[in-house]
Scaffold this motif. Sequence first.
Motif, PDB file in Angstrom:
ATOM      1  N   VAL A  32       0.864  -1.171   0.000  1.00  0.00           N
ATOM      2  CA  VAL A  32       0.000   0.000   0.000  1.00  0.00           C
ATOM      3  C   VAL A  32       0.906   1.229   0.000  1.00  0.00           C
ATOM      4  O   VAL A  32       1.919   1.236   0.709  1.00  0.00           O
ATOM      5  CB  VAL A  32      -0.910   0.008   1.243  1.00  0.00           C
ATOM      6  CG1 VAL A  32      -1.707   1.293   1.340  1.00  0.00           C
ATOM      7  CG2 VAL A  32      -1.837  -1.203   1.226  1.00  0.00           C
ATOM      8  N   GLY A  34       2.924   4.194   1.025  1.00  0.00           N
ATOM      9  CA  GLY A  34       3.309   4.559   2.377  1.00  0.00           C
ATOM     10  C   GLY A  34       4.039   3.445   3.090  1.00  0.00           C
ATOM     11  O   GLY A  34       4.754   3.692   4.075  1.00  0.00           O
ATOM     12  N   GLN A  35       3.865   2.217   2.610  1.00  0.00           N
ATOM     13  CA  GLN A  35       4.502   1.077   3.271  1.00  0.00           C
ATOM     14  C   GLN A  35       5.965   0.925   2.847  1.00  0.00           C
ATOM     15  O   GLN A  35       6.429   1.536   1.893  1.00  0.00           O
ATOM     16  CB  GLN A  35       3.741  -0.214   2.972  1.00  0.00           C
ATOM     17  CG  GLN A  35       2.426  -0.328   3.727  1.00  0.00           C
ATOM     18  CD  GLN A  35       1.848  -1.722   3.640  1.00  0.00           C
ATOM     19  OE1 GLN A  35       1.674  -2.270   2.552  1.00  0.00           O
ATOM     20  NE2 GLN A  35       1.530  -2.296   4.795  1.00  0.00           N
ATOM     21  N   THR A  54      11.260   2.640   2.108  1.00  0.00           N
ATOM     22  CA  THR A  54       9.878   2.847   1.672  1.00  0.00           C
ATOM     23  C   THR A  54       9.740   2.720   0.161  1.00  0.00           C
ATOM     24  O   THR A  54      10.557   3.255  -0.598  1.00  0.00           O
ATOM     25  CB  THR A  54       9.405   4.248   2.095  1.00  0.00           C
ATOM     26  OG1 THR A  54       9.639   4.418   3.492  1.00  0.00           O
ATOM     27  CG2 THR A  54       7.922   4.407   1.822  1.00  0.00           C
ATOM     28  N   ARG A 100      -0.193   5.079   5.912  1.00  0.00           N
ATOM     29  CA  ARG A 100      -0.977   4.964   4.688  1.00  0.00           C
ATOM     30  C   ARG A 100      -2.004   6.082   4.703  1.00  0.00           C
ATOM     31  O   ARG A 100      -2.194   6.750   5.716  1.00  0.00           O
ATOM     32  CB  ARG A 100      -1.634   3.590   4.566  1.00  0.00           C
ATOM     33  CG  ARG A 100      -2.622   3.266   5.666  1.00  0.00           C
ATOM     34  CD  ARG A 100      -3.186   1.877   5.508  1.00  0.00           C
ATOM     35  NE  ARG A 100      -2.164   0.850   5.706  1.00  0.00           N
ATOM     36  CZ  ARG A 100      -2.352  -0.430   5.415  1.00  0.00           C
ATOM     37  NH1 ARG A 100      -3.494  -0.843   4.893  1.00  0.00           N
ATOM     38  NH2 ARG A 100      -1.395  -1.309   5.647  1.00  0.00           N
ATOM     39  N   TYR A 101      -2.690   6.286   3.612  1.00  0.00           N
ATOM     40  CA  TYR A 101      -3.616   7.416   3.501  1.00  0.00           C
ATOM     41  C   TYR A 101      -4.979   7.059   4.085  1.00  0.00           C
ATOM     42  O   TYR A 101      -5.610   6.100   3.675  1.00  0.00           O
ATOM     43  CB  TYR A 101      -3.767   7.816   2.036  1.00  0.00           C
ATOM     44  CG  TYR A 101      -4.550   9.083   1.821  1.00  0.00           C
ATOM     45  CD1 TYR A 101      -4.024  10.306   2.211  1.00  0.00           C
ATOM     46  CD2 TYR A 101      -5.799   9.055   1.216  1.00  0.00           C
ATOM     47  CE1 TYR A 101      -4.720  11.486   1.999  1.00  0.00           C
ATOM     48  CE2 TYR A 101      -6.508  10.229   0.993  1.00  0.00           C
ATOM     49  CZ  TYR A 101      -5.963  11.443   1.394  1.00  0.00           C
ATOM     50  OH  TYR A 101      -6.666  12.610   1.188  1.00  0.00           O
ATOM     51  N   TYR A 102      -5.393   7.874   5.064  1.00  0.00           N
ATOM     52  CA  TYR A 102      -6.696   7.679   5.692  1.00  0.00           C
ATOM     53  C   TYR A 102      -7.678   8.792   5.355  1.00  0.00           C
ATOM     54  O   TYR A 102      -8.878   8.636   5.561  1.00  0.00           O
ATOM     55  CB  TYR A 102      -6.532   7.601   7.218  1.00  0.00           C
ATOM     56  CG  TYR A 102      -5.756   6.402   7.676  1.00  0.00           C
ATOM     57  CD1 TYR A 102      -6.374   5.163   7.851  1.00  0.00           C
ATOM     58  CD2 TYR A 102      -4.383   6.497   7.913  1.00  0.00           C
ATOM     59  CE1 TYR A 102      -5.649   4.060   8.266  1.00  0.00           C
ATOM     60  CE2 TYR A 102      -3.651   5.388   8.341  1.00  0.00           C
ATOM     61  CZ  TYR A 102      -4.299   4.181   8.508  1.00  0.00           C
ATOM     62  OH  TYR A 102      -3.574   3.075   8.919  1.00  0.00           O
ATOM     63  N   ILE A 120       2.230   8.031  -1.725  1.00  0.00           N
ATOM     64  CA  ILE A 120       0.877   8.470  -1.375  1.00  0.00           C
ATOM     65  C   ILE A 120       0.445   9.622  -2.271  1.00  0.00           C
ATOM     66  O   ILE A 120      -0.652   9.609  -2.850  1.00  0.00           O
ATOM     67  CB  ILE A 120       0.805   8.879   0.112  1.00  0.00           C
ATOM     68  CG1 ILE A 120       0.960   7.647   1.010  1.00  0.00           C
ATOM     69  CG2 ILE A 120      -0.510   9.602   0.415  1.00  0.00           C
ATOM     70  CD1 ILE A 120       1.036   7.943   2.495  1.00  0.00           C
ATOM     71  N   TYR A 193       0.105  13.319   9.210  1.00  0.00           N
ATOM     72  CA  TYR A 193       0.988  12.206   8.888  1.00  0.00           C
ATOM     73  C   TYR A 193       2.419  12.669   9.155  1.00  0.00           C
ATOM     74  O   TYR A 193       2.866  13.665   8.580  1.00  0.00           O
ATOM     75  CB  TYR A 193       0.835  11.805   7.425  1.00  0.00           C
ATOM     76  CG  TYR A 193      -0.583  11.453   7.025  1.00  0.00           C
ATOM     77  CD1 TYR A 193      -1.016  10.125   7.024  1.00  0.00           C
ATOM     78  CD2 TYR A 193      -1.496  12.444   6.645  1.00  0.00           C
ATOM     79  CE1 TYR A 193      -2.322   9.795   6.650  1.00  0.00           C
ATOM     80  CE2 TYR A 193      -2.792  12.114   6.272  1.00  0.00           C
ATOM     81  CZ  TYR A 193      -3.201  10.798   6.277  1.00  0.00           C
ATOM     82  OH  TYR A 193      -4.491  10.478   5.910  1.00  0.00           O
TER      83      TYR A 193
END
Length: 223
Positions: A32, A34-35, A54, A100-102, A120, A193
């Motif tokens: 995903v 950001g990971q 990353t 990760r994007y929330y 992201i 973030y």
Amino acid sequence: MEPAIVKILKVEPVTHNVRRFTLERPEGLAFVPGQAADISINTPEMKGEKRPFTFTGLAEWDHLEFTIKIYTDHNGVTNHLGKLKTGDQLIIHDVFGAIRYYGEGVFIAGGAGVTPFIAIFRQLKKEAKLGNNTLIFSNNTEKDIILREEFTQMLGKNFINTLTQEETKSFDHRMIDAAYLKEKLPTFSTYFYLCGPDPMVLALQKTLISLGAESSKVIVEQF
């Protein structure tokens, strides 16, 4: 996932001490934006030395991309990475990461801590969902700014730079503290973030919560 040996397809400079590594993509690897993944160099003396880096490419690309700061002041893994070239091999180990994007918010990075945000923002751009997301980026000097042109193109006025060891006419010369954040941000009810040196991240977590941010909306890496 099982460790996968991959070849380096290309090595390119990004800044004076940051390089972009383009790698083969092993079958079945998923991540995903950001990971990160644990990576080691496939040589007898280095393959046991795993370090987290990353993913900076997108999940659907047919290759992998990592943007890595090279430290030459000690004989560590990145110093060895900086000597690699096309055709050399790396080992990709476990994929992990809490960043990760929330939802729309403010991304705050220190130096190479910006790397989780690269994928992201690229994904949000691809989906036309950049919206009002903001990146506040702290570096020592102007020459340290990673992907300056790309972030400017994506974010425009929402790409905010501050330099801690250099004064210029183009950028702020400030630490990212409570006063700076109150000056730059209209609200603290959004997502935040954070990624950078541990002391910076820990201090900013406390600062943001003291300014009214919800702890559940302050996203940091978990190790």
